[in-house]
Design a protein around this motif. Sequence first.
Motif, PDB file in Angstrom:
ATOM      1  N   GLY A  29       9.402  -7.348  -9.468  1.00 27.15           N
ATOM      2  CA  GLY A  29       9.819  -6.883 -10.788  1.00 27.15           C
ATOM      3  C   GLY A  29      10.500  -5.531 -10.681  1.00 27.15           C
ATOM      4  O   GLY A  29      10.732  -4.993  -9.598  1.00 27.15           O
ATOM      5  N   GLY A  30      10.820  -4.976 -11.841  1.00 25.88           N
ATOM      6  CA  GLY A  30      11.489  -3.691 -11.901  1.00 25.88           C
ATOM      7  C   GLY A  30      10.515  -2.572 -12.222  1.00 25.88           C
ATOM      8  O   GLY A  30       9.301  -2.714 -12.158  1.00 25.88           O
ATOM      9  N   ASP A  90       6.852  -3.410 -13.859  1.00 19.82           N
ATOM     10  CA  ASP A  90       6.887  -4.696 -14.560  1.00 19.82           C
ATOM     11  C   ASP A  90       5.860  -5.660 -13.988  1.00 19.82           C
ATOM     12  O   ASP A  90       5.230  -6.418 -14.725  1.00 19.82           O
ATOM     13  CB  ASP A  90       8.293  -5.309 -14.461  1.00 19.82           C
ATOM     14  CG  ASP A  90       9.317  -4.487 -15.221  1.00 19.82           C
ATOM     15  OD1 ASP A  90      10.510  -4.589 -14.907  1.00 19.82           O
ATOM     16  OD2 ASP A  90       8.909  -3.727 -16.141  1.00 19.82           O
ATOM     17  N   ASP A  91       5.675  -5.662 -12.673  1.00 20.73           N
ATOM     18  CA  ASP A  91       4.708  -6.542 -12.014  1.00 20.73           C
ATOM     19  C   ASP A  91       3.798  -5.658 -11.178  1.00 20.73           C
ATOM     20  O   ASP A  91       4.202  -5.134 -10.134  1.00 20.73           O
ATOM     21  CB  ASP A  91       5.435  -7.570 -11.134  1.00 20.73           C
ATOM     22  CG  ASP A  91       4.495  -8.657 -10.654  1.00 20.73           C
ATOM     23  OD1 ASP A  91       4.965  -9.647 -10.081  1.00 20.73           O
ATOM     24  OD2 ASP A  91       3.256  -8.534 -10.866  1.00 20.73           O
ATOM     25  N   VAL A  92       2.551  -5.477 -11.632  1.00 20.07           N
ATOM     26  CA  VAL A  92       1.638  -4.568 -10.944  1.00 20.07           C
ATOM     27  C   VAL A  92       1.127  -5.196  -9.647  1.00 20.07           C
ATOM     28  O   VAL A  92       0.937  -4.501  -8.642  1.00 20.07           O
ATOM     29  CB  VAL A  92       0.456  -4.200 -11.876  1.00 20.07           C
ATOM     30  CG1 VAL A  92      -0.505  -3.261 -11.175  1.00 20.07           C
ATOM     31  CG2 VAL A  92       0.979  -3.578 -13.157  1.00 20.07           C
ATOM     32  N   GLU A  93       0.885  -6.528  -9.636  1.00 18.93           N
ATOM     33  CA  GLU A  93       0.329  -7.184  -8.458  1.00 18.93           C
ATOM     34  C   GLU A  93       1.339  -7.194  -7.311  1.00 18.93           C
ATOM     35  O   GLU A  93       0.998  -6.868  -6.179  1.00 18.93           O
ATOM     36  CB  GLU A  93      -0.098  -8.614  -8.812  1.00 18.93           C
ATOM     37  CG  GLU A  93      -1.171  -8.696  -9.883  1.00 18.93           C
ATOM     38  CD  GLU A  93      -2.469  -8.077  -9.410  1.00 18.93           C
ATOM     39  OE1 GLU A  93      -3.215  -7.568 -10.260  1.00 18.93           O
ATOM     40  OE2 GLU A  93      -2.724  -8.096  -8.193  1.00 18.93           O
ATOM     41  N   HIS A 132       0.828  -1.217   0.000  1.00 20.18           N
ATOM     42  CA  HIS A 132       0.000   0.000   0.000  1.00 20.18           C
ATOM     43  C   HIS A 132       0.858   1.262   0.000  1.00 20.18           C
ATOM     44  O   HIS A 132       0.608   2.203  -0.766  1.00 20.18           O
ATOM     45  CB  HIS A 132      -0.921  -0.026   1.219  1.00 20.18           C
ATOM     46  CG  HIS A 132      -1.727   1.215   1.381  1.00 20.18           C
ATOM     47  ND1 HIS A 132      -2.769   1.547   0.532  1.00 20.18           N
ATOM     48  CD2 HIS A 132      -1.634   2.237   2.296  1.00 20.18           C
ATOM     49  CE1 HIS A 132      -3.280   2.704   0.908  1.00 20.18           C
ATOM     50  NE2 HIS A 132      -2.614   3.135   1.974  1.00 20.18           N
ATOM     51  N   ARG A 133       1.888   1.267   0.849  1.00 19.96           N
ATOM     52  CA  ARG A 133       2.750   2.453   0.903  1.00 19.96           C
ATOM     53  C   ARG A 133       3.520   2.637  -0.400  1.00 19.96           C
ATOM     54  O   ARG A 133       3.682   3.766  -0.881  1.00 19.96           O
ATOM     55  CB  ARG A 133       3.721   2.329   2.074  1.00 19.96           C
ATOM     56  CG  ARG A 133       3.040   2.432   3.438  1.00 19.96           C
ATOM     57  CD  ARG A 133       4.049   2.360   4.560  1.00 19.96           C
ATOM     58  NE  ARG A 133       3.405   2.507   5.870  1.00 19.96           N
ATOM     59  CZ  ARG A 133       4.061   2.454   7.023  1.00 19.96           C
ATOM     60  NH1 ARG A 133       5.374   2.260   7.026  1.00 19.96           N
ATOM     61  NH2 ARG A 133       3.404   2.595   8.169  1.00 19.96           N
ATOM     62  N   PHE A 134       3.996   1.526  -0.948  1.00 20.06           N
ATOM     63  CA  PHE A 134       4.714   1.653  -2.225  1.00 20.06           C
ATOM     64  C   PHE A 134       3.793   2.169  -3.318  1.00 20.06           C
ATOM     65  O   PHE A 134       4.177   3.042  -4.113  1.00 20.06           O
ATOM     66  CB  PHE A 134       5.279   0.284  -2.616  1.00 20.06           C
ATOM     67  CG  PHE A 134       5.998   0.290  -3.927  1.00 20.06           C
ATOM     68  CD1 PHE A 134       5.345  -0.068  -5.101  1.00 20.06           C
ATOM     69  CD2 PHE A 134       7.319   0.671  -4.011  1.00 20.06           C
ATOM     70  CE1 PHE A 134       5.990  -0.041  -6.308  1.00 20.06           C
ATOM     71  CE2 PHE A 134       7.979   0.700  -5.226  1.00 20.06           C
ATOM     72  CZ  PHE A 134       7.305   0.333  -6.375  1.00 20.06           C
ATOM     73  N   LYS A 135       2.546   1.649  -3.370  1.00 20.92           N
ATOM     74  CA  LYS A 135       1.608   2.108  -4.403  1.00 20.92           C
ATOM     75  C   LYS A 135       1.276   3.586  -4.210  1.00 20.92           C
ATOM     76  O   LYS A 135       1.176   4.344  -5.197  1.00 20.92           O
ATOM     77  CB  LYS A 135       0.329   1.270  -4.321  1.00 20.92           C
ATOM     78  CG  LYS A 135      -0.602   1.443  -5.503  1.00 20.92           C
ATOM     79  CD  LYS A 135       0.022   0.857  -6.756  1.00 20.92           C
ATOM     80  CE  LYS A 135      -0.976   0.804  -7.898  1.00 20.92           C
ATOM     81  NZ  LYS A 135      -1.510   2.101  -8.279  1.00 20.92           N
TER      82      LYS A 135
END
Length: 530
Positions: free
Chosen positions: A376-377, A368-371, A331-334
């Motif tokens: 990913g990068g 690269d990886d949304v989930e 959540h924080r990263f998003k």
Amino acid sequence: LVTILIRNLNFFPEYCLVLSVREETGISDLRAYDEAIGKAREDFVKKRTEIREHLAKLTARKKFENEKDFDIKLTKANAKKADHESLLEEAEATEEKLFAEVAEIKAQLADAESCLKQAQSREQECEDAVREARNALKETERELSKITKKMNEEESDLMVLRQKLHETLQKARVDEVELPMVDEIAVPDYDGVGELERSESSESAHARRSSHLSQHATQESTVSSHFSQREDSRVAKDRRDAGKVDFSGMEEELKMRRSASEEDKLRKKFDSKISKLSAEIEGIAPNMKAAEAFDSMTERVKETMTDFNTAKEDGRKANETFNRIKKTRAHRFKKAFDHIDQALKVIYKDMTRSSKHPLGGSAFLSLDDVEEPYRGGMKFNAMPPMKRFRDMEQLSGGEKTVAALSLLFAIHSFRPAPFFIMDEVDAALDNVNVLKVCNYIRQRSGDFQCIVISLKDMFYERSEALVGICRDVSSNSSRTLTLDLTKFDAESNGSSKERESRSDKRTIESVDDNDHEAQKRRRIEVGAKQ
């Protein structure tokens, strides 16, 4: 005064006549009358010229029509008519031939349609045969699936029986139960393993039930058996051991196949008999240390179960904590990623906007990886104004620098730092981009402090203070020079304010002078009238 009044009375009738003419014609004076008369004369001359030109055109056209010779045209028309009649006769002959060919083609078409109908009927027969073959194939496939399913069920039942056989033989070895064995000659050879069995039969039955039986059972229990494979050595060994067991002394009722419930009942019956016999044996020869050993084992089991429950609860809590931290981290990263992405779009557009390109460029971030973004990068793409999409490696040095600064300021907008230190970030920038970077840093100067190490004059001109490093020849060391530019900005602002106030005073004084002159003119006019 009397003379002036008499003259005015003499001119009064003429003046009244002029007024009546003005009211009828709408002409105010003689000049307007001359202009109206001249305009009417010009319109009349123009109309007369147009009528004369049109009359000359009509006269010339009439003369041309009168001089035409229609005999030659009539002769040519008759000749053309004769040619057309000959062509018509040829076309009629060609039409008759074409009608004949059409009739022949229609006959061929009818034959072809009959052949087509026959071919369609044969095709329908072939399709029916194929449909029947497909139905038969489907039926065969269903039968095959049923047989395969039945084979799988039988194989699973066989695997269960092999497991039960292995457990039974294993339990017999552990409990040191002597199973009745048949003679070596009477043992059949299963799956070509007779040679191996005969090589093993040299050992006596007593040796197989020796003191190493418990250790062998422990090793057997640690290895996973593949009971679904006929070629497995464990399965072959269990099959050989089962072949050596003598079932002749077993009751016929026990040899019959039973359901799972009946088998459980029979097992419980045998377990109760075994427990009774064990109780009788213990009553005959009691073990005095059995209770103590049982108590010690019970305590160990309780301790082990307590440790197991504690470890299980700790594992559950750790798993919950891990999932909560993982969710919070995502959540924080998003949140940070979305904020930086939006800020990057605005900042890059502001830093690339100009008079020629008012919309500016566009930049964005992608995962690269949304989930699970940590697996990913991340990709950073920037498109300068009036340029197509391309990789960051294909951009110029200045474009890369502007994009990198935009990303840096976007990251700073999420977690602002107290100040920035930039070391020659303008090395690859031209004057236009240097000016854009200077203006942006100056606009954001209220949010953070920025220390820029640069060799460009634009940064010097738009900074608030300068710090120079030079060499002190006398002391043979470095020396710092500082210059505060804010006071010059204050003086320039003060001078500009003074200039503005002076211009305002001048405008006020000019307005006052104009008002004074206007009042003087009014006074003079009033005095003249009086």
